[in-house]
Scaffold this active site. Sequence first.
Site, PDB file in Angstrom:
ATOM      1  N   PHE A  91       0.684  -1.245   0.038  1.00  0.00           N
ATOM      2  CA  PHE A  91       0.151  -0.008  -0.096  1.00  0.00           C
ATOM      3  C   PHE A  91       0.849   1.299   0.122  1.00  0.00           C
ATOM      4  O   PHE A  91       1.892   1.221   0.635  1.00  0.00           O
ATOM      5  CB  PHE A  91      -0.682   0.021   1.320  1.00  0.00           C
ATOM      6  N   ASP A  92       0.364   2.343  -0.856  1.00  0.00           N
ATOM      7  CA  ASP A  92       0.826   3.531  -0.690  1.00  0.00           C
ATOM      8  C   ASP A  92       0.332   4.112   0.589  1.00  0.00           C
ATOM      9  O   ASP A  92      -0.666   3.653   1.422  1.00  0.00           O
ATOM     10  CB  ASP A  92       0.468   4.523  -1.829  1.00  0.00           C
ATOM     11  N   GLY A  93       0.775   5.241   1.210  1.00  0.00           N
ATOM     12  CA  GLY A  93       0.505   5.558   2.388  1.00  0.00           C
ATOM     13  C   GLY A  93      -0.574   6.834   2.147  1.00  0.00           C
ATOM     14  O   GLY A  93      -1.769   6.477   2.246  1.00  0.00           O
TER      15      GLY A  93
END
Length: 303
Positions: A161-163
């Site tokens: 996941f990106d943040g």
Amino acid sequence: MPVSLDGKLVVALSSRALFDLEEENAFFDAHGDDAYARFQLDRLEIPARPGVAYPLVKKLLAFNGADAHRVEVVILSRNDPVSGLRVFRSAEASGLELERGVFTRGRPPFRFLEPLGAHLFLSANSEDVRDALAAGFPAARVYSQSLVDAERHADEVRIAFDGDAVLFSDDSERLFQSDGLAAFQAHEKHHALNPLPPGPFKPLLAALHSLQQAAGSAVPMRIRTALVTARSAPAHERAIRTLMAWNVSVDEAMFLGGLDKGPFLREFEPDFFFDDQTRHCDSAAAAGPTGHVISGIANSEPR
């Protein structure tokens, strides 16, 4: 007792997310609805090739067994019901135990996410993804050109996941866009002890965490998660502390400070990666299945 999906991880996805139906979609664009249905019916006995979400679905279904049904995968598609026959036939040929599907013949399908209680929606249709996100469901547009390798690390499902704008809200990203990196870093350092507001994919991370906890050692498949973000020190601390405050964890964290994410994802070998920025998705697609989360300031509609 009525049938219920409560307590299960529910993944809803379109036909084109699960199988490679790009040729069929091109036929639909060229010839229309009725011809497309006949075209699919003529190919009923030809199993469709694995699509972008196939490795993820295959591995998540491995959490089901004689002792418990922990994961439900539902086809949620704009296809017509006749074309749906081929989708189910292809799933059966691939050994995927799918029982449920909703086929809307061109109408937006996102409204069925609520009764399904879906934790994730994957589609090749940008409009449907936007609608699902606006309704509060984790959703992403699949990159059809993604590398698909259903055979790697067969005992582990890996999700990255990106943040900001994915796991977390895009509040900090908006500050970065308006005031620059120095202001962003100073703000995140000052607020390091204050958890970030949740983003659209927090429910999926929490559901994956619950699935792993429920399965325990009874299932040979394991879940490995990673946070892959452009954040760097000192802004990293707030991200880590936010996950701690949520009582969920990731196995790996990569604070890349703006470096290209693709080479790092090639080492992680994700079964799926979620990011809100197309430039990162373009790079990540060469490393594995990728989904564009069409949310946040990076995807704001021009006024």
